[in-house]
Scaffold this motif. Structure first.
Motif, PDB file in Angstrom:
ATOM      1  N   THR A 185      53.488 -40.994  -0.699  1.00 52.57           N
ATOM      2  CA  THR A 185      53.194 -41.312  -2.521  1.00 52.57           C
ATOM      3  C   THR A 185      52.413 -40.190  -3.162  1.00 52.57           C
ATOM      4  N   LEU A 186      51.826 -40.343  -4.056  1.00 47.39           N
ATOM      5  CA  LEU A 186      51.074 -38.815  -4.502  1.00 47.39           C
ATOM      6  C   LEU A 186      50.583 -38.651  -4.373  1.00 47.39           C
ATOM      7  N   TRP A 187      49.668 -37.310  -3.604  1.00 47.10           N
ATOM      8  CA  TRP A 187      48.359 -37.106  -3.784  1.00 47.10           C
ATOM      9  C   TRP A 187      47.538 -37.156  -5.226  1.00 47.10           C
ATOM     10  N   ARG A 188      46.357 -36.882  -4.744  1.00 46.64           N
ATOM     11  CA  ARG A 188      45.028 -37.347  -5.843  1.00 46.64           C
ATOM     12  C   ARG A 188      44.558 -36.229  -5.290  1.00 46.64           C
ATOM     13  N   GLU A 189      43.439 -35.406  -6.839  1.00 46.51           N
ATOM     14  CA  GLU A 189      42.374 -35.046  -6.194  1.00 46.51           C
ATOM     15  C   GLU A 189      41.588 -35.387  -4.897  1.00 46.51           C
ATOM     16  N   ALA A 190      41.159 -36.665  -5.627  1.00 44.95           N
ATOM     17  CA  ALA A 190      40.003 -37.663  -4.238  1.00 44.95           C
ATOM     18  C   ALA A 190      40.384 -37.317  -2.439  1.00 44.95           C
ATOM     19  N   TYR A 221      45.225 -22.334   9.097  1.00 42.54           N
ATOM     20  CA  TYR A 221      43.932 -23.174  10.465  1.00 42.54           C
ATOM     21  C   TYR A 221      43.349 -22.404  10.755  1.00 42.54           C
ATOM     22  N   PRO A 222      41.843 -22.887  10.720  1.00 49.88           N
ATOM     23  CA  PRO A 222      41.431 -24.822  10.261  1.00 49.88           C
ATOM     24  C   PRO A 222      42.012 -24.212   8.697  1.00 49.88           C
ATOM     25  N   TYR A 223      41.891 -25.635   8.228  1.00 51.64           N
ATOM     26  CA  TYR A 223      42.386 -25.959   6.946  1.00 51.64           C
ATOM     27  C   TYR A 223      40.864 -26.237   5.920  1.00 51.64           C
ATOM     28  N   THR A 224      40.839 -25.731   5.018  1.00 52.03           N
ATOM     29  CA  THR A 224      39.050 -26.288   4.640  1.00 52.03           C
ATOM     30  C   THR A 224      39.623 -26.573   2.609  1.00 52.03           C
ATOM     31  N   GLU A 225      38.413 -27.193   2.127  1.00 55.16           N
ATOM     32  CA  GLU A 225      38.233 -27.681   1.372  1.00 55.16           C
ATOM     33  C   GLU A 225      38.938 -26.796  -0.289  1.00 55.16           C
ATOM     34  N   ALA A 226      39.198 -25.406   0.167  1.00 52.10           N
ATOM     35  CA  ALA A 226      39.505 -24.097  -0.507  1.00 52.10           C
ATOM     36  C   ALA A 226      40.855 -24.422  -0.717  1.00 52.10           C
ATOM     37  N   HIS A 227      41.403 -24.736   0.141  1.00 50.81           N
ATOM     38  CA  HIS A 227      42.778 -24.412   1.360  1.00 50.81           C
ATOM     39  C   HIS A 227      43.397 -25.588   0.269  1.00 50.81           C
ATOM     40  N   PHE A 228      43.297 -26.423  -0.098  1.00 50.31           N
ATOM     41  CA  PHE A 228      43.193 -28.052  -1.114  1.00 50.31           C
ATOM     42  C   PHE A 228      43.812 -27.761  -1.970  1.00 50.31           C
ATOM     43  N   GLY A 229      42.987 -26.728  -2.368  1.00 53.13           N
ATOM     44  CA  GLY A 229      43.601 -26.550  -4.460  1.00 53.13           C
ATOM     45  C   GLY A 229      45.043 -25.511  -4.444  1.00 53.13           C
ATOM     46  N   PHE A 230      45.577 -25.538  -3.221  1.00 51.95           N
ATOM     47  CA  PHE A 230      46.991 -25.163  -2.850  1.00 51.95           C
ATOM     48  C   PHE A 230      48.020 -26.524  -3.300  1.00 51.95           C
ATOM     49  N   ILE A 231      47.191 -27.886  -3.016  1.00 48.90           N
ATOM     50  CA  ILE A 231      47.960 -29.408  -3.328  1.00 48.90           C
ATOM     51  C   ILE A 231      47.207 -29.696  -4.701  1.00 48.90           C
ATOM     52  N   ALA A 232      46.392 -29.398  -4.529  1.00 50.14           N
ATOM     53  CA  ALA A 232      45.591 -29.858  -5.758  1.00 50.14           C
ATOM     54  C   ALA A 232      45.773 -30.052  -7.624  1.00 50.14           C
ATOM     55  N   SER A 233      46.585 -28.453  -7.603  1.00 51.03           N
ATOM     56  CA  SER A 233      46.890 -27.643  -8.383  1.00 51.03           C
ATOM     57  C   SER A 233      48.452 -27.703  -8.692  1.00 51.03           C
ATOM     58  N   SER A 234      49.862 -28.209  -7.483  1.00 48.56           N
ATOM     59  CA  SER A 234      50.609 -28.912  -8.311  1.00 48.56           C
ATOM     60  C   SER A 234      50.037 -30.182  -8.506  1.00 48.56           C
TER      61      SER A 234
END
Length: 211
Positions: free
Chosen positions: A30-35, A58-71
């Motif tokens: 599915t699509l990613w969601r910010e949540a 790795y380690p993976y942080t909430e800040a790293h999720f910005g790569f997905i969230a911004s897309s």
């Protein structure tokens, strides 16, 4: 190149948007969601997954999720056109401009992200598409990885991709076996800098599949 016009789209549309069903399992891509940030941090930080990371930190942080969230806005818009038969060839050029496949978050029936599978234009080998994937350890050994990759590769064939590659650590025997099971062959070795490997140069096996 496969004639995508002769095949129906593998993409389905549901109440939560477009998705790719994973046959034999109550799972869908599915699509990613910010949540999804907590699910992503938990998944990508699992030591069984994190130890084999290549491009992902790795380690993976909430800040790293910005790569997905911004897309998310861009890939969400693109996903709306992917299921239309007439858009299969044109959408391939648009896919080359995004960093990850729009339908790349593997969800269970509760909506939890339990895996990841993406095909994006390779930055390492011109003219190729590169696949990356993860399955939560609690689902490994149940055929989920095989079904998920076959689902993604079926969509790649429908879209008109011709060559898909994957990079695997030589010690990651299960991943290499999975690739061979879905039709890939090992073609060469490359030295790359992998973030998940401590930002140092590491030898990887290159696998190839011609669609």
């Amino acid at each position: 190149m496969t004639d995508s016009s002769t095949r129906s789209s593998p993409i389905r549309n549901g109440p939560d948007g477009p998705y790719l069903p994973v046959p034999g399992h109550d799972l869908r891509l599915t699509l990613w969601r910010e949540a999804d940030v907590d699910d992503a941090v938990s998944l990508f930080n699992h030591p069984v997954i994190g130890r084999w990371s290549i491009a992902r930190p790795y380690p993976y942080t909430e800040a790293h999720f910005g790569f997905i969230a911004s897309s998310i806005p861009q890939i969400t818009q693109l996903a709306q056109t992917m299921g239309r038969e007439e858009d299969a060839p044109p959408v391939l050029a648009k896919l080359a401009e995004v960093p990850l496949f729009p339908l790349s978050a593997l969800r269970d029936t509760n909506g939890r992200v339990v895996g990841f599978c993406s095909i994006a234009k390779s930055q390492k080998e011109e003219g190729s598409w590169e696949i990356a994937y993860d399955v939560h350890p609690e689902l490994q050994g149940k055929g989920v990885g095989t079904a998920m990759l076959r689902t993604m590769l079926g969509c790649a064939t429908w879209l008109g991709m011709e060559r898909v590659i994957a990079f695997v650590d030589p010690d990651n025997i299960p991943s290499a076996a999975l690739l061979r099971k879905v039709g890939f062959t090992s073609v060469q070795q490359r030295i790359l800098e992998g973030q998940g490997h401590g930002d140092h140069l590491t030898l990887f096996n290159v696998f190839e599949l011609m669609l």
